[in-house]
Scaffold this active site. Structure first.
Site, PDB file in Angstrom:
ATOM      1  N   THR A   8       0.884  -0.782  -0.131  1.00  0.00           N
ATOM      2  CA  THR A   8       0.115  -0.012   0.284  1.00  0.00           C
ATOM      3  C   THR A   8       0.774   1.256  -0.095  1.00  0.00           C
ATOM      4  O   THR A   8      -0.076   2.057  -0.594  1.00  0.00           O
ATOM      5  CB  THR A   8      -1.059   0.119   0.936  1.00  0.00           C
ATOM      6  OG1 THR A   8      -0.064   0.260   2.114  1.00  0.00           O
ATOM      7  CG2 THR A   8      -2.470  -0.747   1.030  1.00  0.00           C
ATOM      8  N   ASP A   9       1.999   1.307   0.252  1.00  0.00           N
ATOM      9  CA  ASP A   9       2.736   2.311   0.695  1.00  0.00           C
ATOM     10  C   ASP A   9       3.574   3.077  -0.850  1.00  0.00           C
ATOM     11  O   ASP A   9       2.976   4.651  -0.465  1.00  0.00           O
ATOM     12  CB  ASP A   9       4.108   1.872   1.607  1.00  0.00           C
ATOM     13  CG  ASP A   9       5.162   1.274   0.736  1.00  0.00           C
ATOM     14  OD1 ASP A   9       4.971   0.431  -0.006  1.00  0.00           O
ATOM     15  OD2 ASP A   9       6.300   1.652   1.342  1.00  0.00           O
ATOM     16  N   GLY A  41      17.304  -9.990   2.746  1.00  0.00           N
ATOM     17  CA  GLY A  41      15.991 -10.491   1.401  1.00  0.00           C
ATOM     18  C   GLY A  41      15.220 -11.166   2.282  1.00  0.00           C
ATOM     19  O   GLY A  41      14.311 -12.781   1.757  1.00  0.00           O
ATOM     20  N   SER A 100      16.855  -5.490   5.742  1.00  0.00           N
ATOM     21  CA  SER A 100      18.414  -5.320   5.984  1.00  0.00           C
ATOM     22  C   SER A 100      18.367  -3.609   4.932  1.00  0.00           C
ATOM     23  O   SER A 100      19.864  -3.060   6.040  1.00  0.00           O
ATOM     24  CB  SER A 100      19.345  -6.012   5.554  1.00  0.00           C
ATOM     25  OG  SER A 100      19.150  -6.436   4.620  1.00  0.00           O
ATOM     26  N   SER A 101      18.109  -3.994   3.748  1.00  0.00           N
ATOM     27  CA  SER A 101      18.598  -2.434   3.208  1.00  0.00           C
ATOM     28  C   SER A 101      17.822  -1.249   3.553  1.00  0.00           C
ATOM     29  O   SER A 101      18.809  -0.213   3.638  1.00  0.00           O
ATOM     30  CB  SER A 101      17.627  -2.552   1.724  1.00  0.00           C
ATOM     31  OG  SER A 101      16.200  -2.248   1.449  1.00  0.00           O
ATOM     32  N   GLU A 150      17.654   4.528  -1.785  1.00  0.00           N
ATOM     33  CA  GLU A 150      17.156   3.135  -2.681  1.00  0.00           C
ATOM     34  C   GLU A 150      16.905   3.466  -4.288  1.00  0.00           C
ATOM     35  O   GLU A 150      17.040   2.502  -4.954  1.00  0.00           O
ATOM     36  CB  GLU A 150      16.242   2.442  -1.076  1.00  0.00           C
ATOM     37  CG  GLU A 150      16.155   1.349  -2.139  1.00  0.00           C
ATOM     38  CD  GLU A 150      15.740   0.539  -1.037  1.00  0.00           C
ATOM     39  OE1 GLU A 150      16.425   0.882  -0.097  1.00  0.00           O
ATOM     40  OE2 GLU A 150      15.864  -1.009  -1.160  1.00  0.00           O
ATOM     41  N   ASP A 181       9.764   1.625   4.775  1.00  0.00           N
ATOM     42  CA  ASP A 181      10.875   1.031   5.552  1.00  0.00           C
ATOM     43  C   ASP A 181      11.670   1.311   6.286  1.00  0.00           C
ATOM     44  O   ASP A 181      12.346   1.321   7.130  1.00  0.00           O
ATOM     45  CB  ASP A 181      11.510  -0.153   4.807  1.00  0.00           C
ATOM     46  CG  ASP A 181      10.914  -1.376   4.177  1.00  0.00           C
ATOM     47  OD1 ASP A 181      10.349  -1.719   3.802  1.00  0.00           O
ATOM     48  OD2 ASP A 181      11.637  -2.047   3.291  1.00  0.00           O
ATOM     49  N   TYR A 224       6.899  -6.847  -9.614  1.00  0.00           N
ATOM     50  CA  TYR A 224       7.196  -5.679  -8.456  1.00  0.00           C
ATOM     51  C   TYR A 224       6.455  -4.400  -9.648  1.00  0.00           C
ATOM     52  O   TYR A 224       5.542  -3.400  -9.723  1.00  0.00           O
ATOM     53  CB  TYR A 224       8.398  -5.606  -8.043  1.00  0.00           C
ATOM     54  CG  TYR A 224       8.080  -3.895  -6.778  1.00  0.00           C
ATOM     55  CD1 TYR A 224       7.443  -4.246  -5.816  1.00  0.00           C
ATOM     56  CD2 TYR A 224       8.673  -2.420  -7.519  1.00  0.00           C
ATOM     57  CE1 TYR A 224       7.431  -2.773  -5.197  1.00  0.00           C
ATOM     58  CE2 TYR A 224       8.698  -1.444  -6.738  1.00  0.00           C
ATOM     59  CZ  TYR A 224       7.891  -2.036  -5.108  1.00  0.00           C
ATOM     60  OH  TYR A 224       8.021  -0.626  -4.177  1.00  0.00           O
TER      61      TYR A 224
HETATM   62  P1  ADP Z   1      15.748  -6.534   2.572  1.00  0.00           P
HETATM   63  O1  ADP Z   1      14.095  -6.999   2.437  1.00  0.00           O
HETATM   64  O2  ADP Z   1      16.633  -7.331   3.330  1.00  0.00           O
HETATM   65  O3  ADP Z   1      16.106  -5.301   2.332  1.00  0.00           O
HETATM   66  P2  ADP Z   1      17.333  -5.954  -0.025  1.00  0.00           P
HETATM   67  O4  ADP Z   1      17.693  -6.844  -1.136  1.00  0.00           O
HETATM   68  O5  ADP Z   1      16.346  -4.827  -0.438  1.00  0.00           O
HETATM   69  O6  ADP Z   1      16.771  -6.948   0.506  1.00  0.00           O
HETATM   70  O7  ADP Z   1      18.470  -5.306   0.555  1.00  0.00           O
HETATM   71  C1  ADP Z   1      19.786  -6.061   0.946  1.00  0.00           C
HETATM   72  C2  ADP Z   1      20.914  -6.457   0.281  1.00  0.00           C
HETATM   73  O8  ADP Z   1      21.198  -4.727   1.549  1.00  0.00           O
HETATM   74  C3  ADP Z   1      21.964  -6.840   0.284  1.00  0.00           C
HETATM   75  O9  ADP Z   1      22.485  -7.315  -1.060  1.00  0.00           O
HETATM   76  C4  ADP Z   1      23.331  -5.903   0.548  1.00  0.00           C
HETATM   77  O10 ADP Z   1      23.796  -5.400  -0.399  1.00  0.00           O
HETATM   78  C5  ADP Z   1      22.594  -4.999   2.002  1.00  0.00           C
HETATM   79  N1  ADP Z   1      22.999  -5.294   2.759  1.00  0.00           N
HETATM   80  C6  ADP Z   1      21.631  -5.715   3.904  1.00  0.00           C
HETATM   81  N2  ADP Z   1      23.060  -5.940   4.850  1.00  0.00           N
HETATM   82  C7  ADP Z   1      24.580  -5.791   5.047  1.00  0.00           C
HETATM   83  C8  ADP Z   1      24.895  -6.183   5.959  1.00  0.00           C
HETATM   84  N3  ADP Z   1      25.039  -6.767   6.815  1.00  0.00           N
HETATM   85  N4  ADP Z   1      26.554  -5.745   5.601  1.00  0.00           N
HETATM   86  C9  ADP Z   1      26.578  -5.303   4.101  1.00  0.00           C
HETATM   87  N5  ADP Z   1      25.716  -5.195   3.587  1.00  0.00           N
HETATM   88  C10 ADP Z   1      24.051  -5.630   3.707  1.00  0.00           C
HETATM   89 MG    MG Z   2      15.162  -4.410   0.923  1.00  0.00          MG
END
Ligand code: ADP
Ligand code: MG
Length: 378
Positions: free
Chosen positions: A35-36, A119, A124-125, A157, A169, A218
């Protein structure tokens, strides 16, 4: 503690003491999926897992180390149009957006330590973006509030890393509040913090199937949403309700209609969830979360066998209040709300049932709800 690990790794790898330390959390979204980017409503929480970064200003090029991804490609903060490959795009991209807003950023030496699965739907991104935003802020001292840093993270991003994500996020990682969910209006960026009853645990159920929402799937959904909004004469699907959509059914092809139906009903579920959660209405929570999953599966078509098996196992488990897939889809994780004193019985049911259905070992992580990105004392 992960801060200690970051300090030790930095000393060992770079041979010097870092000057500053920061933390940015991952997030888990209780409800409001896809939804965002339609200007709608979401309800994420920042979690007590995330990314620690320690670092200092250096002469010469920026140099990076990560405990989970290894050394990052070096880059030069005065020539960011030369993009590094790999994960260094996140720090370089933050330097790029911050330079545009606050003037040239310095080169850095930085070490990253994370306890977020990559992922798996906990973003994490965004945690990387917000961690480096805070790192540069700690080193340079520019004035900025959490919302502005979230917007700069999204810009990094979208425009530097090249992923066309919405704002949820980054807002969750930047603006989270301990023991609260965030009812976020993704258009106005207004946040209403809603306390989460401490007798409920937020459980991340990782399918261990890497999320694989390809760019094309997407982007296709984003354009279907735009086409539906156009047909209804509204700026975004957030401005439409189910009645309006039904009245235009004849003008939309079946797929576009169902995509739009997911978004407008998900916005309604997301708004209803606030009261339902506050009232501790177990049946209501269950129905809204299941409704979200079913709609993502049938109308938006972003689920997969693993996510369906995990959610299905959770719906039948002891202690469950609600469960659904979370994140962009095609893999990643489910989120469940579970009576805290029944969490063990819950996972003891869910993980074997998931294994039996898919042959895969899933994982259950009980997440605390934490504050947003911050500078740490060292
Ligand atoms: P997510 O759902 O976790 O956000 P994304 O594909 O959007 O998945 O982001 C993951 C990417 O973020 C990884 O491929 C890497 O490039 C970067 N990343 C995440 N965590 C780390 C980490 N601890 N160290 C280095 N890069 C990271
Ligand atoms: Mg991400």
């Amino acid at each position: 503690m992960s801060l200690d690990r970051a300090l030790t790794l930095h000393r060992n790898y770079f041979g010097v003491e870092p000057k500053v330390a920061v933390f940015a959390p991952g997030r888990i979204n209780l409800i409001g999926e896809h939804t965002d980017y339609n200007g709608g409503f979401v309800m994420p929480c920042a979690i007590d897992r995330g990314i620690w970064v320690v670092g200092r200003i250096v002469d010469g090029e920026s140099k990076l180390m990560s405990d989970s991804a290894g050394p990052g490609k070096s880059f030069d903060a005065s020539n960011l149009d030369r993009k590094p490959s790999g994960w260094a795009k996140y720090p370089a991209g933050m330097a790029w957006v911050l330079t545009e807003r606050f003037g040239t950023m310095p080169n850095i030496e930085a070490t990253v330590v994370s306890n977020l699965p990559m992922g798996s739907g906990v973003s994490s991104s965004a945690a990387m973006e917000l961690a480096f935003a805070k790192l540069f802020q700690a080193l340079v001292g520019f004035e900025s509030d959490a919302k502005q840093l979230a917007l700069l993270g999204q810009k990094c991003e979208n425009q530097y890393v090249g992923v066309n994500c919405g704002i949820m996020d980054q807002m969750a990682s930047a603006c989270g509040r301990k023991n609260h969910a965030m009812c976020l209006d993704t258009r106005s960026l207004e946040i209403e913090y809603a306390p989460v009853d401490p007798s409920l645990a937020v459980v991340l159920l990782d399918t261990k199937k890497p999320r694989a929402l390809s760019d094309s799937a997407y982007n296709e959904r984003r354009s279907q949403c735009e086409a539906a909004a156009l047909a209804m004469g509204v700026p975004q699907l957030r401005d439409a309700n189910l009645e309006q959509l039904l009245s235009k059914k004849g003008e939309l092809d079946d797929v576009t209609f169902r995509r739009a139906r997911h978004v407008v009903t998900e916005d309604a579920r997301s708004m209803a969830f606030k009261q339902t959660l506050a009232a501790g209405d177990r049946n209501g929570i269950f129905a809204l979360m299941k409704g979200s999953h079913d709609s993502l599966k049938d109308d938006y078509e972003v689920s997969c066998a693993e996510l369906d098996a995990m959610a299905g196992a959770a719906w039948l488990a002891p202690g469950v209040y609600g469960a659904r897939m979370t994140g962009a889809g095609f893999g990643g994780a489910c989120v469940a709300l579970v009576a805290r004193d029944e969490v063990e019985a819950f996972t003891a049911h869910v993980l074997p049932a998931y294994k039996q259905a898919t042959g895969k070992d899933g994982d259950a992580i009980v997440c605390g709800i934490d504050d947003g990105a911050r500078i740490l004392a060292i």
